[in-house]
Design a protein around this motif. Structure first.
Motif, PDB file in Angstrom:
ATOM      1  N   ARG A 141       7.646 -37.331  34.595  1.00  0.00           N
ATOM      2  CA  ARG A 141       8.308 -36.579  35.667  1.00  0.00           C
ATOM      3  C   ARG A 141       9.314 -35.623  35.034  1.00  0.00           C
ATOM      4  NH1 ARG A 141      11.044 -41.509  35.707  1.00  0.00           N
ATOM      5  NH2 ARG A 141      13.347 -41.334  35.656  1.00  0.00           N
ATOM      6  N   ILE A 142       9.765 -34.649  35.813  1.00  0.00           N
ATOM      7  CA  ILE A 142      10.767 -33.683  35.369  1.00  0.00           C
ATOM      8  C   ILE A 142      12.121 -34.131  35.889  1.00  0.00           C
ATOM      9  CG2 ILE A 142      11.540 -31.288  35.458  1.00  0.00           C
ATOM     10  CD1 ILE A 142       8.662 -30.448  35.831  1.00  0.00           C
ATOM     11  N   GLY A 143      13.086 -34.298  34.963  1.00  0.00           N
ATOM     12  CA  GLY A 143      14.432 -34.665  35.378  1.00  0.00           C
ATOM     13  C   GLY A 143      15.114 -33.487  36.063  1.00  0.00           C
ATOM     14  N   TYR A 144      15.225 -32.365  35.312  1.00  0.00           N
ATOM     15  CA  TYR A 144      15.771 -31.140  35.903  1.00  0.00           C
ATOM     16  C   TYR A 144      15.260 -29.958  35.090  1.00  0.00           C
ATOM     17  CZ  TYR A 144      19.233 -31.761  32.153  1.00  0.00           C
ATOM     18  OH  TYR A 144      19.829 -31.955  30.944  1.00  0.00           O
ATOM     19  N   LEU A 145      15.277 -28.799  35.735  1.00  0.00           N
ATOM     20  CA  LEU A 145      14.856 -27.543  35.105  1.00  0.00           C
ATOM     21  C   LEU A 145      15.730 -26.430  35.659  1.00  0.00           C
ATOM     22  CD1 LEU A 145      12.915 -25.782  33.377  1.00  0.00           C
ATOM     23  CD2 LEU A 145      11.438 -25.639  35.400  1.00  0.00           C
ATOM     24  N   THR A 146      16.473 -25.756  34.795  1.00  0.00           N
ATOM     25  CA  THR A 146      17.330 -24.652  35.238  1.00  0.00           C
ATOM     26  C   THR A 146      16.980 -23.398  34.457  1.00  0.00           C
ATOM     27  OG1 THR A 146      19.049 -25.197  33.609  1.00  0.00           O
ATOM     28  CG2 THR A 146      19.218 -26.213  35.796  1.00  0.00           C
ATOM     29  N   LEU A 147      17.066 -22.265  35.147  1.00  0.00           N
ATOM     30  CA  LEU A 147      16.814 -20.952  34.548  1.00  0.00           C
ATOM     31  C   LEU A 147      18.063 -20.103  34.731  1.00  0.00           C
ATOM     32  CD1 LEU A 147      13.217 -20.243  35.946  1.00  0.00           C
ATOM     33  CD2 LEU A 147      13.833 -21.288  33.765  1.00  0.00           C
ATOM     34  N   GLU A 148      18.637 -19.648  33.648  1.00  0.00           N
ATOM     35  CA  GLU A 148      19.814 -18.785  33.699  1.00  0.00           C
ATOM     36  C   GLU A 148      19.433 -17.417  33.150  1.00  0.00           C
ATOM     37  OE1 GLU A 148      24.287 -18.380  31.756  1.00  0.00           O
ATOM     38  OE2 GLU A 148      23.134 -20.230  31.504  1.00  0.00           O
ATOM     39  N   ALA A 149      19.702 -16.364  33.934  1.00  0.00           N
ATOM     40  CA  ALA A 149      19.320 -15.005  33.545  1.00  0.00           C
ATOM     41  C   ALA A 149      20.547 -14.209  33.138  1.00  0.00           C
ATOM     42  CB  ALA A 149      18.597 -14.309  34.693  1.00  0.00           C
ATOM     43  N   ARG A 150      20.349 -13.328  32.137  1.00  0.00           N
ATOM     44  CA  ARG A 150      21.393 -12.428  31.693  1.00  0.00           C
ATOM     45  C   ARG A 150      20.797 -11.040  31.513  1.00  0.00           C
ATOM     46  NH1 ARG A 150      24.403 -16.005  26.934  1.00  0.00           N
ATOM     47  NH2 ARG A 150      25.056 -17.753  28.276  1.00  0.00           N
ATOM     48  N   GLY A 151      21.436 -10.056  32.109  1.00  0.00           N
ATOM     49  CA  GLY A 151      20.930  -8.698  32.031  1.00  0.00           C
ATOM     50  C   GLY A 151      21.393  -7.882  33.214  1.00  0.00           C
ATOM     51  N   ASN A 152      20.691  -6.780  33.478  1.00  0.00           N
ATOM     52  CA  ASN A 152      21.068  -5.875  34.562  1.00  0.00           C
ATOM     53  C   ASN A 152      19.916  -5.722  35.546  1.00  0.00           C
ATOM     54  OD1 ASN A 152      23.598  -5.234  33.343  1.00  0.00           O
ATOM     55  ND2 ASN A 152      22.548  -3.807  31.961  1.00  0.00           N
ATOM     56  N   GLY A 153      20.278  -5.612  36.823  1.00  0.00           N
ATOM     57  CA  GLY A 153      19.307  -5.243  37.841  1.00  0.00           C
ATOM     58  C   GLY A 153      18.516  -6.373  38.445  1.00  0.00           C
ATOM     59  N   PHE A 154      18.692  -7.609  37.994  1.00  0.00           N
ATOM     60  CA  PHE A 154      17.896  -8.701  38.538  1.00  0.00           C
ATOM     61  C   PHE A 154      18.635  -9.358  39.701  1.00  0.00           C
ATOM     62  CE2 PHE A 154      20.689 -10.786  35.549  1.00  0.00           C
ATOM     63  CZ  PHE A 154      21.028 -11.966  36.200  1.00  0.00           C
ATOM     64  N   THR A 155      17.878 -10.073  40.531  1.00  0.00           N
ATOM     65  CA  THR A 155      18.437 -10.862  41.634  1.00  0.00           C
ATOM     66  C   THR A 155      17.728 -12.208  41.662  1.00  0.00           C
ATOM     67  OG1 THR A 155      16.860  -9.921  43.203  1.00  0.00           O
ATOM     68  CG2 THR A 155      19.012  -8.834  43.033  1.00  0.00           C
ATOM     69  N   TYR A 156      18.371 -13.195  42.307  1.00  0.00           N
ATOM     70  CA  TYR A 156      17.762 -14.510  42.474  1.00  0.00           C
ATOM     71  C   TYR A 156      17.086 -14.564  43.839  1.00  0.00           C
ATOM     72  CZ  TYR A 156      20.174 -16.279  38.354  1.00  0.00           C
ATOM     73  OH  TYR A 156      20.602 -16.485  37.069  1.00  0.00           O
ATOM     74  N   GLY A 157      15.881 -15.064  43.857  1.00  0.00           N
ATOM     75  CA  GLY A 157      15.145 -15.198  45.106  1.00  0.00           C
ATOM     76  C   GLY A 157      15.123 -16.636  45.575  1.00  0.00           C
TER      77      GLY A 157
END
Length: 690
Positions: A649-665
């Motif tokens: 099983r998956i305990g946790y999964l996080t994605l952190e973005a760095r840069g310009n122009g992106f948004t979280y959906g």
């Protein structure tokens, strides 16, 4: 292939039967359908005439096919000769002349430039980076033993980092001859997964390089003029030709004393560091053909006593020469004996019938070709066909001289054409059928009919596609102590194209893109920019009519930025193909760096589970790396990890973005800008046993 329309499809019997069936509805009173009836006779006559007309309308000859190709803006490709690079070695000093013949079995290859052996040799090459160290400490040196492994070595002339003022040193055992062209063969590695587009004319080199040679201790390093650089700054295989303006002296470089040449990197726009796999002055390009006759440019020196004509290219051992003096476009052959001065033909002319000549040339020909170069005389009648003894002729090497009808004893050059449709009655034109070995002249209305002597001034034959031979050892009958070998396959040889192949080539070209109309067109054309290594691109339209093309160049770290010169090449390539009124802008993509943190519970029986998880995440980002502007799906990454056989099983999964122009959906997705590209910056993987 274009649709083939058959016009001759109706036959006499079917046409007469069809017309008889129509009689009852058109003229019911007509009841006699026997052959003695005059109406039946006329009907059969018209059917016979129609069948004849259909037959003639369905006949298409080669002349018509050629005109159809011309209407389509095409023409057939003729025979072309194969090419190869020859590596030459000699145990004693030797001058290899231009057009010298080398044989691999029955295949004859002729050198395209002269070469002196044993001439200059590279004894070492070195790279010095500008880090403030002494020369001996900062040099990466490759010596003669390693240079001998041609095609197998890997040397970075400007290092791995491509820093400003990095210097590539080349040590020579002999000085460059002053004022004379010297060609260095450069082989460059193409080991990268993305291939470089073929370089074309007008390409702006990606790097600014400064070439210098060491003159002496007092003057130091001086500029070294470069005649041509076929490698375009070490981007591809080719010859680098120098012309040293002065005498050279030896200098000390990294413990080596040699004649020095150095190349300084002043500005870099390389996508990846150039890698040299071979350097040699003993290579010469050769073309697969056998020249029977050729024109040599000549130097004309006139005086009151006469003139001296000297050929500017040397004769080969089995060649003879004939001098032609030019008087206002007419050429008079001079039947004089000549002397050989270091291989060059020298004619001394003492008397002129027409005053001083204004130009001269020398016609060199094989002794065995002396009789065949004199063709049967033209008889002045229209449509003359004169057979030739040679087959497989190269049309671009064929030259014809014909006697001037108004001034016998003088000759004019005649021009080779594909057909006589554009020829006038006074045009000196002819058609050469190189495969059949035949000359065809005009009828007096379309093309002039020759009258008098005909002389072949240039003639060469080739095997075409058959000349693309494998690497081989070569022999040169004129040079007993010389050995030659080709290390790669010969390339470029082609047989004449048939009409069917020409039409098929035209049909394929209709699906190609030559002008940019849609956004997809801009993307397709940008990826074809000559001389660049490109990963992907995305065209974006704005409401003001501007097109922004985001281009991701290939790089070793996967996050390359377009150099100014690469952007200029792309912009220039698109400017020539864009719609009028459309403004094109070229830029690098926006890189969105992603930090992944994951905790995984794995099944105990899997030993390499951690490595499998990390490889799966890296492969996932590698797959979306080329899809510019597409969202990063959190669910897709979770699904890829959950499907692994080792996953409990998956305990946790996080994605952190760095840069310009992106948004979280929604659901943790990351939405990039239209020109955004995701790059895996860091991966933290915690593995626990389930």
């Amino acid at each position: 292939m274009l649709p083939e329309i058959q016009l001759d499809k109706d036959r006499f019997e079917s046409m007469t039967r069809e017309m008889q069936n129509m009689i009852s509805s058109i003229c019911p009173a007509w009841t006699d359908y026997n052959a003695h009836d005059p109406g039946i006779t006329l009907m059969e006559l018209f059917a016979w005439l129609k069948e004849i007309q259909q037959y003639h309308m369905d006949q298409i000859n080669e002349g018509q096919m050629m005109q159809y190709l011309r209407l389509l803006g095409q023409k057939r490709h003729g025979r072309s000769a194969a090419r190869v690079l020859l590596s030459l070695q000699s145990g004693e000093p030797l001058w290899v002349k231009k057009n010298s013949r080398f044989y691999a079995g029955r295949f004859c290859f002729e050198t395209e430039r002269e070469l002196v052996l044993p001439g200059i040799q590279a004894v070492f090459c070195a790279c010095q980076e500008p880090d403030g160290l002494t020369v001996s400490d900062s040099l990466t040196v490759l010596e003669r033993e390693q240079l001998a492994h041609d095609g197998q070595m890997e040397f970075y002339p400007f290092g791995h980092k491509l820093r400003f003022r990095t210097t590539f040193y080349l040590g020579l055992d002999s000085p460059l001859p002053p004022g004379k062209e010297t060609a260095l063969s450069v082989r460059v590695s193409q080991k990268w997964p993305v291939k470089r587009n073929r370089i074309e004319d007008g390409f702006l080199p990606l790097a600014d390089l400064s070439y210098e040679y060491f003159e002496n201790k007092e003057t130091g390093w001086k500029p070294l003029p470069v005649i041509r650089d076929e490698s375009f700054g070490f981007l591809q295989d080719g010859f680098l030709s120098f012309s040293c303006p002065g005498a050279m002296e030896k200098t000390q470089i990294a413990g080596h004393k040699a004649y020095g040449v150095r190349i300084v990197l002043k500005e870099s726009g390389y996508e990846v560091p150039p890698v040299i796999t071979g350097l040699d002055f003993a290579y010469v390009p050769a073309v697969q053909k056998h020249t029977r006759a050729r024109l040599l440019p000549a130097r004309l020196c006139t005086s009151e006593q006469g003139a001296e004509v000297v050929s500017e290219e040397p004769l080969l051992g089995d060649e003879r020469a004939e001098c032609f003096l030019g008087f206002h476009g007419r050429y008079q052959p001079v039947s004089l004996e000549y002397q050989l001065r270091e291989g060059y033909a020298v004619f001394s002319v003492s008397m002129f019938n027409e005053g001083m000549p204004d130009e001269a040339f020398v016609c060199a020909y094989e002794q065995t070709f002396e009789r065949d170069r004199n063709l049967p005389d033209g008889d002045g009648f229209p449509g003359q066909h004169i057979p030739l003894k040679e087959r497989g002729l190269l049309t671009e090497d064929f030259l014809l001289l014909a006697e001037d009808q108004e001034k016998p004893g003088y000759f004019n050059f005649w021009s080779q054409v594909e057909d006589f449709h554009s020829s006038g009655p006074e045009d000196r034109h002819y058609i050469l059928d190189g495969e059949k070995g035949e000359l065809i002249f005009g009828d007096g209305f379309y093309g002039r009919a020759p009258e008098g002597r005909l002389l072949i001034a240039g003639c060469a034959v080739s095997f075409g596609r058959e000349g693309n031979i494998n690497p081989a050892d070569f022999t040169a009958p004129e040079y007993e102590t010389l050995t030659a070998v080709s290390r790669t396959d010969a390339w470029g040889g082609e047989d004449p194209e048939s009409f069917v192949e020409a039409f098929q080539r035209f049909e394929r070209s209709q699906y190609d893109i030559f002008q940019a109309v849609t956004l997809t067109d801009y993307e397709t054309l940008a990826m074809r920019t000559p001389g660049l290594m490109l990963h992907s691109c995305r065209a974006i339209a704005s409401s003001s009519g501007k097109i922004t093309v985001a281009v991701m160049p290939f790089s070793e770290n996967g996050a390359g930025t377009l150099s100014d010169r690469a952007a200029q090449n792309i912009r220039k390539f698109l400017e020539e193909r864009r719609l009028i009124g459309t403004e094109v802008r070229v830029k690098s993509p926006e890189y969105i760096q992603i930090i992944v943190t994951v905790q995984m519970y794995l099944k105990s029986q899997y030993r390499n589970g951690r490595q499998t998880v990390e490889d799966t995440i890296k492969d996932f980002f590698h797959g979306i790396h080329e899809r510019m502007g597409e969202p990063l799906s959190y669910r897709s990454l979770c699904g890829a990890l959950e499907r692994l056989p080792c996953t409990a099983r998956i305990g946790y999964l996080t994605l952190e973005a760095r840069g310009n122009g992106f948004t979280y959906g929604e659901s943790g997705d990351i939405l990039p800008p239209p020109d955004g590209v995701f790059v895996l910056k860091n991966l933290e993987c915690v593995v626990l046993e389930a």
